[in-house]
Scaffold this motif. Structure first.
Motif, mmCIF file in Angstrom:
data_model
loop_
_atom_site.group_PDB
_atom_site.id
_atom_site.type_symbol
_atom_site.label_atom_id
_atom_site.label_comp_id
_atom_site.label_asym_id
_atom_site.label_seq_id
_atom_site.Cartn_x
_atom_site.Cartn_y
_atom_site.Cartn_z
ATOM 1 N N GLU A 84 0.847 -1.189 0.000
ATOM 2 C CA GLU A 84 0.000 0.000 0.000
ATOM 3 C C GLU A 84 0.884 1.240 0.000
ATOM 4 O OE1 GLU A 84 -3.146 -0.273 -0.364
ATOM 5 O OE2 GLU A 84 -3.517 -2.355 0.245
ATOM 6 N N ILE A 85 0.580 2.181 -0.905
ATOM 7 C CA ILE A 85 1.275 3.461 -0.966
ATOM 8 C C ILE A 85 0.324 4.503 -0.373
ATOM 9 C CG2 ILE A 85 2.511 5.102 -2.422
ATOM 10 C CD1 ILE A 85 3.606 2.217 -2.478
ATOM 11 N N TYR A 86 0.554 4.881 0.873
ATOM 12 C CA TYR A 86 -0.419 5.709 1.585
ATOM 13 C C TYR A 86 -0.475 7.144 1.069
ATOM 14 C CZ TYR A 86 -0.173 1.712 4.715
ATOM 15 O OH TYR A 86 -0.186 0.440 5.224
ATOM 16 N N ASN A 87 0.583 7.615 0.439
ATOM 17 C CA ASN A 87 0.593 8.993 -0.059
ATOM 18 C C ASN A 87 0.378 9.053 -1.565
ATOM 19 O OD1 ASN A 87 3.103 7.880 -0.709
ATOM 20 N ND2 ASN A 87 4.186 9.833 -0.535
ATOM 21 N N PHE A 88 -0.291 8.050 -2.141
ATOM 22 C CA PHE A 88 -0.391 7.995 -3.597
ATOM 23 C C PHE A 88 -1.149 9.176 -4.183
ATOM 24 C CE2 PHE A 88 -4.474 6.075 -2.578
ATOM 25 C CZ PHE A 88 -5.291 6.265 -3.688
ATOM 26 N N ARG A 89 -2.155 9.668 -3.472
ATOM 27 C CA ARG A 89 -2.915 10.798 -4.010
ATOM 28 C C ARG A 89 -2.055 12.059 -4.065
ATOM 29 N NH1 ARG A 89 -6.885 8.109 -0.762
ATOM 30 N NH2 ARG A 89 -8.568 7.255 -2.056
ATOM 31 N N ALA A 90 -1.255 12.277 -3.025
ATOM 32 C CA ALA A 90 -0.357 13.439 -3.030
ATOM 33 C C ALA A 90 0.691 13.311 -4.133
ATOM 34 C CB ALA A 90 0.325 13.574 -1.664
ATOM 35 N N LEU A 91 1.188 12.122 -4.363
ATOM 36 C CA LEU A 91 2.184 11.918 -5.420
ATOM 37 C C LEU A 91 1.580 12.158 -6.798
ATOM 38 C CD1 LEU A 91 3.954 8.699 -4.070
ATOM 39 C CD2 LEU A 91 4.895 11.018 -4.127
ATOM 40 N N LEU A 92 0.364 11.709 -7.008
ATOM 41 C CA LEU A 92 -0.296 11.932 -8.291
ATOM 42 C C LEU A 92 -0.545 13.408 -8.542
ATOM 43 C CD1 LEU A 92 -2.872 8.982 -8.248
ATOM 44 C CD2 LEU A 92 -0.959 9.246 -9.846
ATOM 45 N N ALA A 93 -0.700 14.182 -7.461
ATOM 46 C CA ALA A 93 -0.963 15.616 -7.592
ATOM 47 C C ALA A 93 0.313 16.450 -7.673
ATOM 48 C CB ALA A 93 -1.813 16.091 -6.412
ATOM 49 N N SER A 94 1.483 15.821 -7.568
ATOM 50 C CA SER A 94 2.739 16.567 -7.593
ATOM 51 C C SER A 94 2.947 17.194 -8.971
ATOM 52 C CB SER A 94 3.909 15.635 -7.266
ATOM 53 O OG SER A 94 4.074 14.665 -8.278
#
Length: 567
Positions: A84-94
């Motif tokens: 699980e990548i818990y910060n995936f939404r933040a990474l996609l928004a980078s």
């Protein structure tokens, strides 16, 4: 949570045939009972056994193939991901990923790996360290023929790497998927990535992991507490029902208490549609009748108001499972196997109700929680204690985390470990170690206990200040004695003597019995199995323990408590 396999070989290799890849991947079906698929190309193949947690729809099935996702910017990329990548939404928004102009097409956290690999280019040092979570992954770029494999910072998710003299390279979540096709197999080290050109590269090098912590910023109590709460919050990310493993020990009680607090604040519904909502969420415990863990967990579940489930086992049914447990765990480490058996029962129970659970693993390595820390020096400012915490922390991927992964995944259940969130670990390991020393009337993990002692967390004193019990003692005070007697009866003097020529020669007949089973399943694979120095966790400490030996806790009754019927 899933099982992955990746094979890189010469063109035309029979190992890359679809049927061959499916057979190897199917050896890990229990890790991912929801879907199985392979992606085969002339020089590589990927296989995936899926346990659907985030975006359980078929659209998010793996292997992830850029062209199949219909995203031109990702063409040529393919990947398999476990974790699980818990910060995936933040990474996609980078900004870097947004510049691709390729919005995600699934709700899976795994898809972000393809976006990062494309956005940051061929050097994984630019993107792997950005992943916050637990993971083992392989990404392939067909346009260049390059690939990268990586494992999370702590080693929460497993990964093995196998090689042969003729250049074949294989990666897999479990040893059983590749051991018979490789001349050499090794554990993929935590906190590393691997490429053909650069080999293994370490990306996780925390500043606290040195003998001299001078210059590191001080840690405030509220920083410790707030960081753990945030770690729990991150791990409550799920599109399916979930709960918690509750042993009734301090760490699981804190985890469940924080889960309840966050759920009430956020209005989270833990249950599937149609299930009654009378209880907050599911909790699970295991043990023999009236055992320390069973009774403590029962009391905590009542305080929390959870839907509580117990798995009470007998010695007879547990002992019959030893061969299965050795095969599933892929180890012959005795201290570990004693606790794997009850964990297997626990995971089997939980998997009937949920697909994911939070656990309290890791707190003892961060806060000096094991009973042998009572024997640590008290006059050195915590230097010996800090060194020991670092030592056992570095072996978590071969001990507690191996057990947690293999036993839960044996039943298609995902386990998440908030205490091993890297942000929280960085804070906990920077605490002045003298505050963790057991002296001046303190007990083990006194600081952690005090941080969650206020009424808002609802931990009864009998549980908040309960003596630490390793699971092999918590499930029943005489469990270790029972399993040792059984194993010793299975081994003759002649077999024990012959085993002394092996790698990591067994010191007891119990260890010899485990080793016999392991060797039958995994011949020639004994070299990388980690065995604690001295045969137990405390054996490698710089001090000698009066409380814990290779045979187990000197006084098993020391873990009994007032919540048991009579002890």
């Amino acid at each position: 949570m899933c099982g992955i396999i990746a094979i890189f070989d010469r063109e035309g290799s029979p190992l890359l045939a679809e049927a061959a890849v499916k057979e190897l991947s199917s050896r890990m079906t229990s890790r991912g009972p929801d879907h199985s698929a392979v992606h085969c190309r002339p020089t590589y193949a990927l296989g995936h056994e899926r346990l659907s947690i985030m975006d359980p729809s078929p659209h998010a099935h793996q292997p992830l193939v850029g062209a199949s996702l219909g995203v031109p910017a990702l063409d040529g990329l393919a990947a398999v991901v476990n974790g699980e990548i818990y910060n995936f939404r933040a990474l996609l928004a980078s900004p870097e990923v947004a510049a691709l102009d390729a919005p995600p097409v699934t709700g899976s956290d795994s898809e972000v790996v393809l976006h990062l690999a494309r956005a940051y280019g061929p050097d994984p040092a630019n993107w792997v360290p950005r992943l916050h979570g637990m993971f083992a992954l392989v990404v392939v770029d067909e346009t260049t023929g390059e690939y990268v494999a990586a494992r999370d910072s702590v080693g929460i998710k497993p990964l093995y790497m196998g090689t042969t003299a003729d250049g074949r390279v294989m990666f897999a979540s479990e040893l059983k998927a590749i051991h018979d096709n490789c001349e050499k197999v090794q554990l993929f080290p935590p906190g590393h990535f691997y490429t053909k050109a650069g080999g293994f590269v370490r990306f996780y090098e925390p500043r606290w992991d040195t003998d001299d912590m001078g210059g590191l910023p001080p840690v405030k109590d509220e920083e410790v507490r707030d960081s753990l709460i945030e770690a729990v919050r991150l791990r409550m990310m799920s599109d399916v029902p979930y709960g918690a493993l509750l042993s009734g020990g301090l760490d699981s009680c804190i985890t469940c208490s924080v889960m309840k607090k966050l759920a009430e604040e956020q209005g989270i519904d833990f249950h599937s549609p149609g299930l009654p909502k009378g209880k907050l969420f599911h909790t699970f415990t295991v043990g023999m009748g009236n055992s320390p863990d069973i009774m403590a967990a029962r009391a905590m579940a009542k305080v929390l108001g959870t839907e509580h489930h117990e798995r009470i086992f007998t010695p007879e049914e547990a002992l019959s499972l030893i061969p299965t447990i050795v095969y599933r765990s892929e180890t012959y480490e005795p201290e570990l196997l004693r606790s794997c058996i009850p964990n297997y029962f626990l995971a089997e129970l939980a998997s009937k109700y949920v697909k994911m659970v939070l656990t309290g693993e890791g707190a003892d390595e961060l806060f000096s929680g094991y009973q042998y820390f009572f024997d640590a020096p008290t006059d050195d400012g915590g230097a010996a204690l800090q060194k020991e915490n670092r030592r056992i922390f570095s072996h978590l991927h071969q001990a507690n985390l191996l057990r947690a992964d293999r036993m839960t995944m044996s039943h298609g259940l995902e386990a998440r470990v908030p205490f091993l969130d890297t942000t929280f670990v960085d804070i906990a390991m920077r605490i002045d170690p003298d505050r963790k020393v057991i002296k001046d009337g303190r007990i083990e993990k006194q600081m952690l206990r005090d941080l969650f002692s206020s009424a808002e967390y609802g931990l009864p004193n009998a549980l908040l200040y309960r003596t630490k019990a390793m699971q092999c003692e918590g499930v029943g005070s005489n469990w270790v004695e029972v399993i040792q007697a059984h194993c010793e009866a299975q081994v003759s003097d002649e077999e024990f003597e012959a085993a002394q020529s092996k790698t990591n020669p067994p010191a007891t007949k119990e260890e010899c019995y485990y080793r016999r089973i392991f060797d039958a399943h995994f011949p020639r694979m004994d070299h990388f199995v980690h065995v604690w120095e001295g045969g137990c966790r405390s054996g490698g400490a710089t001090w000698q323990s009066k409380r814990y030996t290779r045979a187990g806790l000197i006084d098993p009754n020391s873990v009994n408590h007032e919540l048991q019927a009579s002890v």
